[in-house]
Design an enzyme around this catalytic site. Structure first.
Site, short mmCIF file in Angstrom:
data_model
loop_
_atom_site.label_atom_id
_atom_site.label_comp_id
_atom_site.label_asym_id
_atom_site.label_seq_id
_atom_site.Cartn_x
_atom_site.Cartn_y
_atom_site.Cartn_z
N SER A 1 -41.35 122.89 30.16
CA SER A 1 -40.61 123.06 31.40
C SER A 1 -40.17 121.71 31.95
CB SER A 1 -41.53 123.74 32.41
OG SER A 1 -40.99 123.64 33.69
N TYR A 39 -50.07 125.19 37.02
CA TYR A 39 -49.15 125.73 36.01
C TYR A 39 -48.45 124.57 35.29
CZ TYR A 39 -44.72 127.28 34.07
OH TYR A 39 -43.65 127.46 33.23
N LYS A 86 -48.53 122.95 31.15
CA LYS A 86 -47.40 122.63 30.26
C LYS A 86 -47.55 121.20 29.74
CE LYS A 86 -45.28 126.47 30.36
NZ LYS A 86 -45.33 127.30 29.19
#
Ligand code: NAD
Ligand code: UFG
Length: 339
Positions: free
Chosen positions: A124, A149, A153
């Protein structure tokens, strides 16, 4: 190629399965259905005319992966499976680290054991944090992610880098997505969020269909042309096709590569609202609210590298994205639960 798609019943995964099948690849999907509906694959089959081989498997279940890989010889894994709600990750960090990081380690151990050493990973733009420069190239230093979150990643990226360094038979492509919106033009598959949408476009389509009264615009005092946050919105079909192109890098034994998948254009929240109204002839009432914690002002890609090395570029514009998002929502007011 024979491709294992994890998280393939989800939003980006289902669109990618369509593009993979259209390009002639053989696809097997695994998903634990924690944030998706198996019906999406029935819809994929209606679009492509090809049935999708599906297994309900949690990527943390090494034994289940092991027996799947005993029965299939995959050329590559495209790894979408993961939890993705930013706010929820702040409330439940352990769930996010367990699912995303431990799940990926379990998947990699299984792939390694069965000598399937090719992977494309859904990363991302959030790994850039508040980016050091705009437009963001792949050389932009990784920044501090403001939520668990985003951390997952970034950690998974590092795990994949270390793995490839330890064994050059591995080929790893990290795709850093900007903001995917839109849906397949058929209106058969699209984004189906649980509860109140966190992201801008699903919120707008729910206002348009009358499920929500008005859009909350988070801040109009950013240093942008109209004060609202600027992002690089990319049509999910363009994003899906980026994975098909990334398979070429895998075939060419790329080693370790990172690509931004964005359009290179930044649009503000109000630009998107106005584009949606114009494309669809629907009014979107909105109110200005305070900034949302953790948001940055501006984020858009420089995606020259993907053009040069993968021959990939976005084909769809903001109007297409607004039209297709609305087409999906109109045809499926209750998402897949509507039948
Ligand atoms: P999604 O929630 O629609 O799809 C993810 C899928 O993974 C779901 O079907 C879910 O059921 C499945 N899953 C979750 N944990 C699993 C597990 N332990 N085992 C098996 N399946 C599991 O989300 P999406 O928008 O399609 O995102 C796909 C990937 O792209 C995710 O990794 C996400 O973090 C990443 N990504 C998404 C965006 C975005 O804005 N949508 C942006 C950047 C990156
Ligand atoms: N926004 C609103 N109102 C809303 C929702 C969003 O004004 O109801 C604004 C946000 O403040 C931001 C813009 O719309 O300025 C886009 O917000 P999104 O939540 O749609 O997307 P983000 O850029 O915050 O984050 C998304 C994904 C992340 C991913 C990131 C980069 O949610 O997972 O894109 O790819 F990491």
């Amino acid at each position: 190629m024979k491709i294992l798609v994890t998280g393939g019943t989800g939003y980006i995964g289902s669109h990618t399965v369509v593009e993979l099948q259209n390009a002639g690849h053989d696809v097997v999907v695994i998903d634990n259905l924690s944030n998706s509906n198996e019906l999406s694959l029935q819809r994929v089959a209606e679009i492509t005319g090809k049935k999708v081989d599906f297994y309900n498997i949690d990527i943390r279940d090494f034994n289940a992966l092991d027996s799947l890989l005993n029965n299939h010889n995959f050329d590559c894994c495209i790894h979408f499976a993961g939890l993705k709600a930013v706010g929820e990750s702040v409330q439940k960090p352990l769930e996010y680290y367990d699912n995303n990081v431990c799940g990926t380690v379990s998947l990699l151990r299984a792939l390694n054991k069965h000598n399937c050493k090719n992977i494309i990973f859904s990363s991302s733009a959030c790994v850039y944090g508040d980016p050091e420069f705009i437009p963001i190239t792949e050389d932009c230093p990784k920044g501090k992610c403001t939520n668990p979150y985003g951390q997952t990643k970034s950690i998974i990226e590092e795990i994949l880098k270390d793995l490839q360094k330890s064994d050059s038979n591995w080929n790893v492509v990290l795709l850093r997505y900007f903001n995917p919106i839109g849906a397949h033009q058929s209106g058969k598959i699209g984004e189906d969020p649980n509860g109140i949408p966190n992201n801008l476009m699903p919120y707008i389509t729910q206002v348009a269909i009358g499920k929500r009264k008005e859009l909350n615009v988070f801040g109009n005092d950013y240093d942008t042309h109209d004060g609202t946050g600027v992002r690089d919105y990319i049509h999910v079909i363009d994003l899906a096709r980026g994975h098909v192109c990334a398979l070429r890098a895998i075939e060419n034994k790329c080693g370790f590569e990172v690509f931004n998948l964005g359009t290179g254009h930044g649009y503000s929240v109000l630009d998107v609202v106005h584009a949606f109204e114009k494309a669809n002839g629907v009014k979107i009432p909105y109110v200005i609210k305070p900034r949302r914690a953790g948001d940055i002002a501006v984020c858009y890609a420089d995606s020259k590298k993907a053009k040069e090395k993968l021959g990939w570029g976005a084909q769809f514009n903001l109007e297409d994205m607004c039209r297709d998002s609305w087409n999906w929502q109109k045809n499926n007011p209750n998402g897949y639960n509507g039948g």
